[in-house]
Scaffold this active site. Structure first.
Site, PDB file in Angstrom:
ATOM      1  N   ASP A  44     -49.377   6.327 -53.379  1.00 16.52           N
ATOM      2  CA  ASP A  44     -48.755   7.594 -53.009  1.00 16.52           C
ATOM      3  C   ASP A  44     -47.791   8.051 -54.106  1.00 16.52           C
ATOM      4  O   ASP A  44     -47.593   7.359 -55.108  1.00 16.52           O
ATOM      5  CB  ASP A  44     -48.101   7.525 -51.617  1.00 16.52           C
ATOM      6  CG  ASP A  44     -46.974   6.518 -51.544  1.00 16.52           C
ATOM      7  OD1 ASP A  44     -46.352   6.246 -52.572  1.00 16.52           O
ATOM      8  OD2 ASP A  44     -46.719   6.014 -50.435  1.00 16.52           O
ATOM      9  N   LYS A  66     -48.364  12.533 -50.499  1.00 15.94           N
ATOM     10  CA  LYS A  66     -47.764  13.854 -50.390  1.00 15.94           C
ATOM     11  C   LYS A  66     -47.288  14.308 -51.750  1.00 15.94           C
ATOM     12  O   LYS A  66     -46.808  13.521 -52.552  1.00 15.94           O
ATOM     13  CB  LYS A  66     -46.573  13.790 -49.452  1.00 15.94           C
ATOM     14  CG  LYS A  66     -46.957  13.462 -48.046  1.00 15.94           C
ATOM     15  CD  LYS A  66     -45.727  13.368 -47.207  1.00 15.94           C
ATOM     16  CE  LYS A  66     -46.086  12.993 -45.785  1.00 15.94           C
ATOM     17  NZ  LYS A  66     -44.910  12.853 -44.964  1.00 15.94           N
ATOM     18  N   MET A 180     -35.324  10.681 -46.099  1.00 17.85           N
ATOM     19  CA  MET A 180     -35.912  12.015 -45.903  1.00 17.85           C
ATOM     20  C   MET A 180     -34.982  12.924 -45.111  1.00 17.85           C
ATOM     21  O   MET A 180     -35.444  13.704 -44.281  1.00 17.85           O
ATOM     22  CB  MET A 180     -37.270  11.901 -45.169  1.00 17.85           C
ATOM     23  CG  MET A 180     -38.284  11.050 -45.897  1.00 17.85           C
ATOM     24  SD  MET A 180     -39.788  10.786 -44.943  1.00 17.85           S
ATOM     25  CE  MET A 180     -39.280   9.482 -43.824  1.00 17.85           C
TER      26      MET A 180
END
Ligand code: SAH
Length: 258
Positions: A44, A66, A180
């Site tokens: 990722d 992502k 996050m």
């Protein structure tokens, strides 16, 4: 070297491997062994180039994850891809930032593999909320300040509903490592304060922990809520809230970092 046994990566199996927060020196020996034997590495965006350089040059690399916070592959696509590659008889290394089971959706991938009858191994990694803090001189726990450290995701689950009782975390009196969380800091901060956390509580914004670009901004909860109202950092960022932030002042003069 002591009696460390290199694991054999069997064809047709998947290793779910944690890459740590970025510095390749924080990889486990099992992670390095896996990187050397893998036929294909599915990684990722959080996995640093420094880490990928340790892979065998023969290994194929596939990006899955992502970009800029927007999913470019759905989770079920990634799981299906891992299953398909394993069924081809390849040694499949699924590489994730930090620890695969800490906000990394490794659990979902492991479940899909189990359901498909694909054998897999989990190689834990150093999670950003602990190892990343250490790199900037913030101890996860210290006897003077805290008995707990809450690792919490500021970003709601896939269905968009935030199930965290932030008011209760505000009342807890223990530090938080928020993953996050930067883009929702204003809302999260307001709810922590509603729960009883004082606005002057110390807060650190830690970006790119353990990488050469590592950066720390120290402030208070109230000031950060004002300043980072619209923040959308492209680099991975942790928000640390609580008295552990101040412990770094006594360490900084001698801390070699990163
Ligand atoms: N599995 C990872 C977390 C994935 S969620 C782990 O265990 O660390 C992604 C979030 O992790 C980022 O938005 C950020 O909050 C945090 N993160 C990961 N690497 C980081 C780093 N090097 N520095 C600061 N935060 C990091």
């Amino acid at each position: 070297m002591t009696n460390f046994d290199e694991l054999l990566f069997e064809p047709g199996t998947v290793w779910l491997v944690g890459a740590g927060p970025g510095d390749p020196g924080l990889l486990t020996l099992h992670a390095v062994t896996g990187l050397k034997q893998a036929d294909v590495i599915v990684h990722d965006a959080l996995v640093s180039d420094h880490v990928l350089l340790l892979a065998s040059p023969k290994a194929r690399r596939e990006f899955a994850g992502k970009r800029g916070g927007r999913p470019s592959h759905s989770q079920s696509d990634i799981s299906l891809r891992l299953i398909a590659l394993a069924k081809e008889g390849l040694r499949v290394l699924r590489l994730k930032g930090g620890d695969p089971f800490v906000f990394g959706r490794g659990g979902e991938e492991a479940l899909a593999l189990a359901e498909a009858g694909i054998r897999f191994r989990i190689v834990p990694g150093i999670t950003a909320g602990i190892g990343g803090l250490a790199y900037v001189g913030i101890p996860a726990t210290s006897r003077e300040t805290n008995q707990a450290l809450v690792l919490v995701a500021g970003h709601p689950a896939a269905d968009g509903e935030d199930r965290v009782n932030w008011e209760a975390l505000g009342a807890l009196g223990q530090p938080l490592a928020i993953y996050m969380g930067l883009s929702r800091l204003r809302e999260i901060g307001a709810r922590l304060i509603a729960g009883g956390l004082v606005p002057e509580t110390r807060l650190a914004i830690v970006t790119d922990a353990s990488l050469p670009s590592q950066n720390v901004v120290e402030t208070t909860l109230a000031a950060a809520m004002d300043h980072y109202r619209e923040a959308h950092a492209s680099a991975p960022t942790l928000v640390v809230v609580g008295a552990i932030v101040d412990l770094r002042h006594a360490l900084l003069a001698s801390l070699i970092s990163p």
